[in-house]
Scaffold this motif. Structure first.
Motif, short mmCIF file in Angstrom:
data_model
loop_
_atom_site.label_atom_id
_atom_site.label_comp_id
_atom_site.label_asym_id
_atom_site.label_seq_id
_atom_site.Cartn_x
_atom_site.Cartn_y
_atom_site.Cartn_z
N ASP A 1 54.30 91.57 47.09
CA ASP A 1 54.57 90.57 48.13
C ASP A 1 53.75 89.31 47.86
O ASP A 1 52.59 89.20 48.28
CB ASP A 1 54.23 91.16 49.50
N THR A 2 54.37 88.33 47.20
CA THR A 2 53.68 87.06 46.96
C THR A 2 53.51 86.26 48.24
O THR A 2 52.76 85.28 48.26
CB THR A 2 54.45 86.22 45.93
N GLY A 3 54.20 86.65 49.31
CA GLY A 3 54.04 85.98 50.59
C GLY A 3 52.88 86.49 51.41
O GLY A 3 52.56 85.92 52.45
N ALA A 4 52.25 87.58 50.95
CA ALA A 4 51.09 88.14 51.66
C ALA A 4 49.81 87.59 51.02
O ALA A 4 49.63 87.70 49.80
CB ALA A 4 51.09 89.66 51.58
N THR A 5 48.95 87.00 51.82
CA THR A 5 47.71 86.44 51.27
C THR A 5 46.74 87.52 50.84
O THR A 5 45.91 87.30 49.96
CB THR A 5 47.03 85.53 52.30
N ARG A 6 46.81 88.69 51.46
CA ARG A 6 45.86 89.76 51.18
C ARG A 6 46.60 91.06 50.95
O ARG A 6 47.62 91.34 51.59
CB ARG A 6 44.88 89.91 52.34
N THR A 7 46.08 91.87 50.03
CA THR A 7 46.60 93.21 49.81
C THR A 7 46.30 94.07 51.04
O THR A 7 45.23 93.97 51.63
CB THR A 7 45.97 93.83 48.55
N ASP B 1 45.80 88.05 46.81
CA ASP B 1 44.40 88.17 46.37
C ASP B 1 44.30 88.92 45.05
O ASP B 1 43.37 88.68 44.26
CB ASP B 1 43.56 88.86 47.45
N PHE B 2 45.23 89.82 44.76
CA PHE B 2 45.29 90.50 43.47
C PHE B 2 46.10 89.68 42.47
O PHE B 2 45.67 89.45 41.33
CB PHE B 2 45.92 91.88 43.64
N LEU B 3 47.26 89.18 42.88
CA LEU B 3 48.19 88.54 41.96
C LEU B 3 47.69 87.21 41.43
O LEU B 3 48.06 86.80 40.32
CB LEU B 3 49.55 88.35 42.65
N LYS B 4 46.86 86.50 42.20
CA LYS B 4 46.43 85.16 41.79
C LYS B 4 45.59 85.19 40.51
O LYS B 4 45.40 84.15 39.88
CB LYS B 4 45.63 84.50 42.91
N ARG B 5 45.12 86.35 40.12
CA ARG B 5 44.27 86.47 38.92
C ARG B 5 45.09 86.55 37.64
O ARG B 5 44.53 86.62 36.54
CB ARG B 5 43.38 87.71 39.04
N PHE B 6 46.43 86.59 37.78
CA PHE B 6 47.28 86.84 36.62
C PHE B 6 48.42 85.83 36.53
O PHE B 6 48.81 85.22 37.52
CB PHE B 6 47.89 88.25 36.71
N THR B 7 48.94 85.71 35.32
CA THR B 7 50.25 85.09 35.14
C THR B 7 51.28 86.19 35.36
O THR B 7 51.24 87.23 34.69
CB THR B 7 50.41 84.50 33.73
N LEU B 8 52.15 85.98 36.31
CA LEU B 8 53.06 87.02 36.79
C LEU B 8 54.47 86.76 36.26
O LEU B 8 55.01 85.66 36.43
CB LEU B 8 53.06 87.01 38.33
N ARG C 1 61.04 95.12 34.95
CA ARG C 1 59.70 95.15 34.39
C ARG C 1 58.83 94.07 35.02
O ARG C 1 59.29 92.95 35.27
CB ARG C 1 59.73 94.93 32.87
N LEU C 2 57.57 94.42 35.27
CA LEU C 2 56.55 93.50 35.76
C LEU C 2 55.53 93.31 34.66
O LEU C 2 55.01 94.28 34.10
CB LEU C 2 55.88 94.06 37.01
N GLN C 3 55.22 92.05 34.36
CA GLN C 3 54.22 91.74 33.34
C GLN C 3 53.08 90.96 33.98
O GLN C 3 53.30 89.94 34.63
CB GLN C 3 54.87 90.91 32.22
N LEU C 4 51.88 91.45 33.82
CA LEU C 4 50.68 90.82 34.35
C LEU C 4 49.78 90.42 33.19
O LEU C 4 49.28 91.29 32.46
CB LEU C 4 49.93 91.77 35.29
N THR C 5 49.56 89.12 33.01
CA THR C 5 48.71 88.62 31.94
C THR C 5 47.51 87.91 32.57
O THR C 5 47.70 86.97 33.36
CB THR C 5 49.47 87.63 31.05
#
Length: 403
Positions: free
Chosen positions: A222-228, A300-307, A315-319
């Protein structure tokens, strides 16, 4: 709505399934780990995976959730759209009559692509009855109907039979699954940019995650959620139920509703081989009517990666990000008519993109993978000359918290 799937540690066990697939539902054959072609539909291959029995609290009672993922692959360049799902679930020993349901769906299997759908069943059985009847192993009959891109009808039938002696989900001390490699707590995957499979529910994305090296869960991306967020049930199973005086964070839901949620600290949260250490997450029940979803994977988790989300391949790729990108300028963006990279802007952990409606109205939209539909404010719709007709179709909208 199909009943769909996934994991957890307290009493998690993997189960094997005997599966068969044909034009019509027939007898079952032994499960093959490799995809098979559907009889009568040589362009469609199938595979069943992620068979699990997990313990979850449903309506205040401890339940067993029987879950699996159905994977469909298109192999010959012919798109298929499934428009109807019929399924029957039977739990020998507690069901006198199998439960059946028919629902309209729009499952698009693109040419040379993969579609992953999650299913689950959560039977109710009193402790006394279950003690005498044994394990609640389900049987599934699934029928998918639709058309290919030539307009020809497609019917795919699936019969799933759990073995008579599957592992059982029992409350107790957490354990490590044999042969499971624990992810690193560094923000770097074992293979940079490695991709992990995801499943879909409607238009939303579900991923497997591991909490504190030991608790497998299913989270809605959920990229619309600011926090996990994690459900209170998962926090309890981790031994991290928030204290009365725990710090709290405000949450603003769709429509402006507000709430306060307590916070807890995770030692690590891993998706595939990529992990983040020392993450503060909220404790909240975002989707109370879907017990197989254990929370939201937020900004808060996703912002650390290129999504990268590849919907065609599921497939989901996290760099991991090496250096921050220069700030974007949304006002200078002219939307392209072909595939391209467009700038984004972040406010807090939210992602904003620029768009143009009907070739004339520039708007700023929140990129929200947790939303099932694209939505406009009434003011934006009026500016572009759009207004719902008096008898326009309406649909139910479930927001975080289940309302």
């Amino acid at each position: 709505m199909p009943r769909r799937s996934l994991p957890q540690v307290t009493g998690l066990r993997y189960a094997l399934l005997a599966v068969c697939l044909s034009v019509m539902i027939t007898g079952c054959a032994a499960l093959s780990p490799r995809p098979r072609l559907a009889s009568g539909h040589p362009s469609v291959a199938w595979q069943a995976t992620d068979f699990r029995v997990v313990a979850r609290t449903v309506d205040g009672a401890e339940r067993e959730l029987y879950t699996f993922t159905l994977v469909l692959d298109e192999t010959q360049g012919s798109a298929v759209t499934f428009t109807q799902l019929d399924y029957t679930i039977y739990h020998p020993g507690i069901n006198l009559i199998p439960a059946s349901e028919r629902t309209a769906i729009v499952w698009k299997l693109r040419p040379h692509s993969e579609l992953r759908q999650l299913f689950y069943s959560s039977p109710y059985c009193s402790a006394a009855r279950c003690a005498t009847r044994g394990r609640l192993t389900p049987w599934w009959h699934i029928l998918l109907t639709g058309t290919n891109d030539q307009g020809q009808p497609v019917r795919v039938g699936i019969a799933l039979a759990w073995p008579s002696q599957p592992p059982v989900a029992t409350p107790g001390e957490p354990h490590e699954l044999p042969g499971t490699a624990l992810p690193t707590t560094a923000v770097a995957p074992a293979v940079v940019g490695s991709a992990v499979p995801f499943a879909t529910m409607g238009h939303t994305v579900l991923v497997h995650a591991m909490l504190n090296h030991r608790e497998p869960v299913t989270l809605l991306l959920d990229t619309g959620a600011t926090r996990t967020m994690l459900t209170p049930d998962i926090a309890r199973r981790l031994g991290l139920s928030p204290a009365v005086d725990a710090p709290r964070s405000p949450i603003v839901m769709l429509g402006g509703q507000r709430a306060q949620m307590p916070l807890i600290h995770l030692a690590s949260l891993a998706v595939g081989d990529t992990a983040v250490a020392d993450l503060q997450v909220g404790v909240f029940t975002p989707l109370p009517h879907t017990p197989f979803i254990d929370g939201l994977l937020g900004g808060d988790f996703l912002k650390r990666f290129t999504l990268k989300l590849d919907y065609a391949r599921s497939r989901l790729q996290l760099t991991p990000q090496v250096a921050p990108d220069p700030p974007s300028r949304l006002s200078a963006l002219t939307p392209a008519t072909v595939q391209s990279t467009v700038p984004i802007e972040t406010i807090g952990n939210h992602i904003l993109v620029r768009a143009v409606l009907n070739h004339r109205e520039a708007v700023t939209l929140l990129l929200d993978t947790g939303a099932t539909h694209t939505m406009l404010t009434p003011a934006a719709a009026r500016r572009v000359g759009l207004a719902p007709a008096p008898h326009a179709l309406t649909g139910a909208l479930q927001v975080v918290g289940g309302r």
